[in-house]
Design a protein around this motif. Structure first.
Motif, PDB file in Angstrom:
ATOM      1  N   SER A  17       0.845  -1.179   0.000  1.00  0.00           N
ATOM      2  CA  SER A  17       0.000   0.000   0.000  1.00  0.00           C
ATOM      3  C   SER A  17       0.887   1.238   0.000  1.00  0.00           C
ATOM      4  O   SER A  17       2.074   1.160   0.294  1.00  0.00           O
ATOM      5  CB  SER A  17      -0.900  -0.011   1.241  1.00  0.00           C
ATOM      6  N   LEU A  22      -2.957   7.120   2.118  1.00  0.00           N
ATOM      7  CA  LEU A  22      -3.740   6.712   3.291  1.00  0.00           C
ATOM      8  C   LEU A  22      -3.636   7.704   4.438  1.00  0.00           C
ATOM      9  O   LEU A  22      -4.596   7.918   5.170  1.00  0.00           O
ATOM     10  CB  LEU A  22      -3.291   5.339   3.792  1.00  0.00           C
ATOM     11  N   TYR A  42      -8.712   7.030  -4.650  1.00  0.00           N
ATOM     12  CA  TYR A  42      -7.738   5.932  -4.703  1.00  0.00           C
ATOM     13  C   TYR A  42      -7.322   5.530  -3.288  1.00  0.00           C
ATOM     14  O   TYR A  42      -7.240   4.355  -2.957  1.00  0.00           O
ATOM     15  CB  TYR A  42      -6.519   6.353  -5.524  1.00  0.00           C
ATOM     16  N   ILE A  44      -9.059   5.897  -0.577  1.00  0.00           N
ATOM     17  CA  ILE A  44     -10.199   5.223   0.048  1.00  0.00           C
ATOM     18  C   ILE A  44     -10.247   3.768  -0.381  1.00  0.00           C
ATOM     19  O   ILE A  44     -10.489   2.876   0.428  1.00  0.00           O
ATOM     20  CB  ILE A  44     -11.516   5.950  -0.302  1.00  0.00           C
ATOM     21  N   SER A  45      -9.987   3.495  -1.676  1.00  0.00           N
ATOM     22  CA  SER A  45     -10.008   2.106  -2.150  1.00  0.00           C
ATOM     23  C   SER A  45      -8.885   1.289  -1.519  1.00  0.00           C
ATOM     24  O   SER A  45      -9.079   0.116  -1.195  1.00  0.00           O
ATOM     25  CB  SER A  45      -9.923   2.050  -3.677  1.00  0.00           C
ATOM     26  N   LYS A  46      -7.700   1.885  -1.318  1.00  0.00           N
ATOM     27  CA  LYS A  46      -6.601   1.175  -0.664  1.00  0.00           C
ATOM     28  C   LYS A  46      -6.945   0.883   0.796  1.00  0.00           C
ATOM     29  O   LYS A  46      -6.687  -0.202   1.295  1.00  0.00           O
ATOM     30  CB  LYS A  46      -5.301   1.976  -0.749  1.00  0.00           C
ATOM     31  N   LEU A  47      -7.535   1.846   1.482  1.00  0.00           N
ATOM     32  CA  LEU A  47      -7.930   1.650   2.879  1.00  0.00           C
ATOM     33  C   LEU A  47      -9.000   0.568   2.976  1.00  0.00           C
ATOM     34  O   LEU A  47      -8.962  -0.277   3.873  1.00  0.00           O
ATOM     35  CB  LEU A  47      -8.436   2.960   3.477  1.00  0.00           C
ATOM     36  N   THR A  48      -9.952   0.569   2.047  1.00  0.00           N
ATOM     37  CA  THR A  48     -10.996  -0.453   2.035  1.00  0.00           C
ATOM     38  C   THR A  48     -10.386  -1.836   1.874  1.00  0.00           C
ATOM     39  O   THR A  48     -10.795  -2.784   2.551  1.00  0.00           O
ATOM     40  CB  THR A  48     -12.009  -0.163   0.915  1.00  0.00           C
ATOM     41  N   GLY A  49      -9.384  -1.967   1.001  1.00  0.00           N
ATOM     42  CA  GLY A  49      -8.696  -3.251   0.833  1.00  0.00           C
ATOM     43  C   GLY A  49      -8.057  -3.707   2.119  1.00  0.00           C
ATOM     44  O   GLY A  49      -8.143  -4.891   2.494  1.00  0.00           O
ATOM     45  N   GLU A  50      -7.406  -2.795   2.820  1.00  0.00           N
ATOM     46  CA  GLU A  50      -6.780  -3.146   4.099  1.00  0.00           C
ATOM     47  C   GLU A  50      -7.833  -3.577   5.127  1.00  0.00           C
ATOM     48  O   GLU A  50      -7.620  -4.505   5.893  1.00  0.00           O
ATOM     49  CB  GLU A  50      -5.973  -1.964   4.637  1.00  0.00           C
ATOM     50  N   MET A  51      -8.967  -2.891   5.122  1.00  0.00           N
ATOM     51  CA  MET A  51     -10.021  -3.235   6.081  1.00  0.00           C
ATOM     52  C   MET A  51     -10.595  -4.616   5.785  1.00  0.00           C
ATOM     53  O   MET A  51     -10.884  -5.379   6.701  1.00  0.00           O
ATOM     54  CB  MET A  51     -11.096  -2.166   6.057  1.00  0.00           C
ATOM     55  N   TYR A  52     -10.774  -4.950   4.504  1.00  0.00           N
ATOM     56  CA  TYR A  52     -11.228  -6.299   4.144  1.00  0.00           C
ATOM     57  C   TYR A  52     -10.238  -7.351   4.632  1.00  0.00           C
ATOM     58  O   TYR A  52     -10.634  -8.400   5.140  1.00  0.00           O
ATOM     59  CB  TYR A  52     -11.389  -6.437   2.627  1.00  0.00           C
TER      60      TYR A  52
END
Length: 55
Positions: A17, A22, A42, A44-52
């Motif tokens: 990441s 972030l 972008y 937000i999408s990286k943070l969402t991936g980390e949260m998943y």
């Protein structure tokens, strides 16, 4: 991809990441405990991936 990781019993996953997207413009070393403040969609999408991944 995450479903395949779980289905195949993968125990270690490296998720690259970008800290700048972030954590914003941080003038000190930002670790994982630093609050995330995405500066773009972008980020937000990286943070969402980390949260998943944490889920």
């Amino acid at each position: 991809m995450l479903e395949a990781v779980v289905r195949n019993g993968v125990h270690i996953l490296v998720f690259a990441s970008a800290g700048g997207v972030l954590y914003g413009n941080v003038w000190e070393l930002a670790g994982e405990e630093h609050p995330a403040v995405p500066v773009s969609p972008y980020g937000i999408s990286k943070l969402t991936g980390e949260m998943y991944l944490r889920f």
